[in-house]
Structure formats: C-alpha cells, structure tokens
Design a protein around this motif. Sequence first.
Motif, PDB file in Angstrom:
ATOM      1  N   GLU B  30      25.848 -34.196  55.366  1.00 19.68           N
ATOM      2  CA  GLU B  30      26.307 -32.811  55.373  1.00 19.68           C
ATOM      3  C   GLU B  30      27.748 -32.747  55.879  1.00 19.68           C
ATOM      4  O   GLU B  30      28.122 -33.462  56.813  1.00 19.68           O
ATOM      5  CB  GLU B  30      25.384 -31.971  56.258  1.00 19.68           C
ATOM      6  N   TYR B  41      15.187 -32.337  58.162  1.00 18.34           N
ATOM      7  CA  TYR B  41      14.076 -32.758  57.297  1.00 18.34           C
ATOM      8  C   TYR B  41      12.794 -32.993  58.084  1.00 18.34           C
ATOM      9  O   TYR B  41      11.721 -33.105  57.522  1.00 18.34           O
ATOM     10  CB  TYR B  41      14.465 -34.026  56.516  1.00 18.34           C
ATOM     11  N   SER B 177      23.504 -17.422  55.469  1.00 18.19           N
ATOM     12  CA  SER B 177      22.502 -17.990  54.573  1.00 18.19           C
ATOM     13  C   SER B 177      23.179 -18.632  53.367  1.00 18.19           C
ATOM     14  O   SER B 177      22.988 -18.215  52.232  1.00 18.19           O
ATOM     15  CB  SER B 177      21.532 -16.907  54.127  1.00 18.19           C
ATOM     16  N   PRO B 179      23.574 -21.046  50.463  1.00 17.84           N
ATOM     17  CA  PRO B 179      22.562 -21.754  49.690  1.00 17.84           C
ATOM     18  C   PRO B 179      22.736 -23.267  49.813  1.00 17.84           C
ATOM     19  O   PRO B 179      23.846 -23.770  49.927  1.00 17.84           O
ATOM     20  CB  PRO B 179      22.822 -21.279  48.256  1.00 17.84           C
ATOM     21  N   MET B 180      21.595 -23.979  49.814  1.00 21.94           N
ATOM     22  CA  MET B 180      21.658 -25.429  49.940  1.00 21.94           C
ATOM     23  C   MET B 180      21.801 -26.062  48.563  1.00 21.94           C
ATOM     24  O   MET B 180      21.298 -25.551  47.560  1.00 21.94           O
ATOM     25  CB  MET B 180      20.377 -25.943  50.595  1.00 21.94           C
ATOM     26  N   ASP B 181      22.475 -27.213  48.509  1.00 20.13           N
ATOM     27  CA  ASP B 181      22.604 -27.944  47.251  1.00 20.13           C
ATOM     28  C   ASP B 181      21.278 -28.624  46.909  1.00 20.13           C
ATOM     29  O   ASP B 181      20.499 -28.954  47.801  1.00 20.13           O
ATOM     30  CB  ASP B 181      23.714 -28.996  47.375  1.00 20.13           C
ATOM     31  N   PRO B 182      21.017 -28.853  45.611  1.00 20.33           N
ATOM     32  CA  PRO B 182      19.748 -29.418  45.169  1.00 20.33           C
ATOM     33  C   PRO B 182      19.299 -30.669  45.912  1.00 20.33           C
ATOM     34  O   PRO B 182      18.127 -30.739  46.286  1.00 20.33           O
ATOM     35  CB  PRO B 182      19.979 -29.690  43.685  1.00 20.33           C
ATOM     36  N   PHE B 184      19.697 -31.631  48.959  1.00 21.63           N
ATOM     37  CA  PHE B 184      19.169 -31.233  50.265  1.00 21.63           C
ATOM     38  C   PHE B 184      17.790 -30.604  50.108  1.00 21.63           C
ATOM     39  O   PHE B 184      16.851 -30.926  50.823  1.00 21.63           O
ATOM     40  CB  PHE B 184      20.109 -30.219  50.939  1.00 21.63           C
ATOM     41  N   VAL B 185      17.707 -29.693  49.121  1.00 28.14           N
ATOM     42  CA  VAL B 185      16.448 -28.971  48.906  1.00 28.14           C
ATOM     43  C   VAL B 185      15.341 -29.949  48.527  1.00 28.14           C
ATOM     44  O   VAL B 185      14.219 -29.868  49.034  1.00 28.14           O
ATOM     45  CB  VAL B 185      16.620 -27.895  47.807  1.00 28.14           C
ATOM     46  N   LEU B 186      15.666 -30.901  47.652  1.00 23.34           N
ATOM     47  CA  LEU B 186      14.669 -31.857  47.187  1.00 23.34           C
ATOM     48  C   LEU B 186      14.139 -32.683  48.360  1.00 23.34           C
ATOM     49  O   LEU B 186      12.922 -32.859  48.518  1.00 23.34           O
ATOM     50  CB  LEU B 186      15.285 -32.763  46.113  1.00 23.34           C
ATOM     51  N   LEU B 188      14.086 -31.873  51.429  1.00 26.32           N
ATOM     52  CA  LEU B 188      13.298 -30.987  52.282  1.00 26.32           C
ATOM     53  C   LEU B 188      11.895 -30.799  51.713  1.00 26.32           C
ATOM     54  O   LEU B 188      10.889 -30.878  52.427  1.00 26.32           O
ATOM     55  CB  LEU B 188      14.015 -29.641  52.412  1.00 26.32           C
ATOM     56  N   ILE B 189      11.818 -30.593  50.383  1.00 24.15           N
ATOM     57  CA  ILE B 189      10.518 -30.342  49.762  1.00 24.15           C
ATOM     58  C   ILE B 189       9.627 -31.580  49.851  1.00 24.15           C
ATOM     59  O   ILE B 189       8.432 -31.475  50.167  1.00 24.15           O
ATOM     60  CB  ILE B 189      10.711 -29.880  48.294  1.00 24.15           C
TER      61      ILE B 189
END
Lengths: 225, 218
Positions: B30, B41, B177, B179-182, B184-186, B188-189
């Motif tokens: 980041e 995470y 807020s 938005p997070m880049d893909p 990061f999101v992936l 996290l998921i």
Amino acid sequence: MTYARRSWIVLWKDLLSERRSKETLNALFFFALLLLFLFQFALGADRERLTAAMPGLLWLGFILSGLVGLGRAFLAERENDCWEGLLLAPGDKSAIYLGKVAGNLVLMLFVEAVLLVLFAVFFDVDLGAHPLRLTVVIGLGTLGFAAVGTLFAAMTAHVRAREVLFPVLLLPVQVPLLLGAVEATEAVLLGEPLGAVGHWLGLLAAADAIYLTVGILTFDAILEA
Amino acid sequence: MTSRERVLGWVAGLGLTAGFVMAFGVAPREATQGNVQRIMYLHVPAILVAYLAFGVVLVASVIYLWGRAAGADRLAHASAEVGVVFTSINIATGAIWGKPTWGTWWTWDARLTSVSIMFVIYLAYLLLRAMIEDRERAARFAAVLGIVAALDIPLVHFSVYWWRTLHQPATLLRPGSTPMDPPFVLALIVNLVAFVLLYGYFVAKRVRLLRQEQEVLA
C-alpha cells in the motif's frame, strides 16, 4: 384476575414491604450521601471542575445506587423461600416482571430525587431550571436501567457469586443508556431544548423498548426453578 | 475427530494458506502505509467473523428458548467462545496497526470503543455460563443474555458513534472511504472466506467437545 392487576399486586407487595421494613431505602439514602463525599474528595473542591463533571457524576451516582438497589430486587423471594410463590402465581409470568420493574423504577426514582437535592445543596448547582426536561431524561434513562437490571437481578438471584456477577453483566450492557443519559442531561443543564437531544432521547426510548420487550418475552424462562 | 471435521479443518487450513499468499505475495504494497497495511487482511476478517459468530449466538439462543434443544445451546456456547477469540484478534491486530499508523496503541475512537464494549459484554456472557453449575439453568440464562447482548450491539454502536463524533469530528482517525483496488479486495475476500471456514471448524470442534463433556457428566 387481569394482567395489569397481577402486575399491580407484585408492585404493591414490594412497595408495602419496603415501606414497613425501609431496609433498602434507608441504606440507599445513606449510600447516596456517601457517594457525594467520594465525588468531592476524588475531584477536589474546584467548583468549575465539579460543574463540568456534573452530568457524569450525577449518573454515576444513579447507577451505583441503582446497582445496590436492583441487586436486592429478588432478595425477599430468595431468602424467605417465596420463589415457589412466584412460580405458582397463575397466568403469564411476565406480569410479575413488569410489577418488579415498576417497583424498582419507583425505588430508583426516589433515590435519584434525593441525590438531585443533595447535589444541588452540597455542590451549589442549579438543577431546577428546567425540571420537566430533566424529568423526561432521567425517566427514560432510569426505565431502561430498571428494565434490564430487573431481568439480570432475577438471573443472578440463584448464582453463587451473584454480588460480583450482577454488576459484571449489567455495566457493559447499559453503556448506551449511560452515554445517552449523560449527554442529554448535560444538554438540559446547559438550557438546551429537548429537540437538541432528540437523537439521544430516541436512543434511550429504543433501549427501553428493547429491554422491556426482551424481559417480557423471556422472564418465563428465567423464573423456572 | 470426525471425518467431516477433518475435511473442514483441511479446507480452512488451505484457505488460510491461500490468504497468507494473497496478503503477502499478490496484494501490492500500500502506497502510504507500507507493509503495515497488510495486517488488514487479518484484522477485518476477524471482526466480520466475530459479528457472524454473535449473530449465530442470537439465533441459537432464540431457538433454544423456543424448543429447548440442547444442540442449540451448545452451538450458542461454542459460537460465543469463538466470537470472543476473533474479537480479541481484531483488537490486538488493531493495536499493533495503530501504533505505527496513529502513534498510539489505543484511542477512544468510536469503532474501537464499540468493539471493546461488545468484547466485554460477551466475556460477561461466558462468565455467566461458567458460574452456573446446573447445565440446564445455565443454558436458559445464557440464552436470555445472548438475546439481550445481540440487540444491544446496535445501541452501543449508535451511542458510541454519536458520543465520539459530536465531540471530536473527523480527525486522522477517520480515513475517507476511498475505494480499494481489485488486488486488495481479492486478498481480503480470500482471507474472509478462510476465516469463515476456520470459524466453522472451531465451532464444530467445540460443539462436539461440549456434547462429549455433557455425555460424560450425565
């Protein structure tokens, strides 16, 4: 016998035995007086500091005396083997719960009124500028406290370490009530209208409704021996 | 250990490994916070799973009071324990992240305060269970507290939020807020799914142990 009548009988029984024995009230009045000494010693004689901390101190006093009073809510039933009497009472057991909540509410409001007078006298603050607004805030806060406190008092009545467990259960759960009541009291003491603390009053009312509803629905499960 | 539990355990382990690889290998560093951000995470899935766990406590408590099924009580008990563990992971990782980022381990920020109150409420819940000897009575009382506690969470959330924000409006503690880049999101998921599986594994194990405990004592 109607539901309201059964609640009333429980309330009447508690108030009558309290009026005759004066066990809880006398001790609580004395306890409230001692709390004032403690607050004074803890914060020092600085008038401004005391005034700034006033709403918090006031509710700390209400909650500490409430803890002591509510902890005794089912003492008579337990010590005099009258628990079976409650169990044998006909009809919906939640009527007993509502009667007990009403009794505790009356008791707490009594002690709170005395504490208010003591605060006004000893700390020389003007608490009577908006009596109606203050009553609304204190009423809403105390109702929620009595509702959830009565439920927990019935739960812990049969537990060995009840003196410890009761405050440990009650103090974290009542945090929203304490925050709302302190903030709203502060605003009222500063002379703001109730509308300015509408969100806090709404929160207090929601908490009251939630605690009362859960109490009514679950008291049956707690009362079983 | 039953074979179903074993499978769940292996799948959760695989998920955690994948999550670890995603968090340290795939997700980029980041820009502003550096590597410290990777604690997210662990931090975020832990609290989301804790909320799931306390939701399960609520549902299981209602089911128990309704039909007095001993299984529902064991589920509530196990789920509360695991929820408390995940909440403490969340608080601990938050403090570790807060020290380099905010310069302090702890601050009475709205989110920190409400999560810590929730933590204390469920600790008291476990204490109540531990202090009542009669199993059936413990189950009944804990079910009532499980319902009160869960309904209290939104009240705590709103009251603490108003309490903090009305006094102390957005400081550096309240990031916008963005938005997070893909990637990061992936990451996290993947970690979130792994944590849900881990939760399921822990709960299944605790439920079985509680059942065996009760069978031995019965």
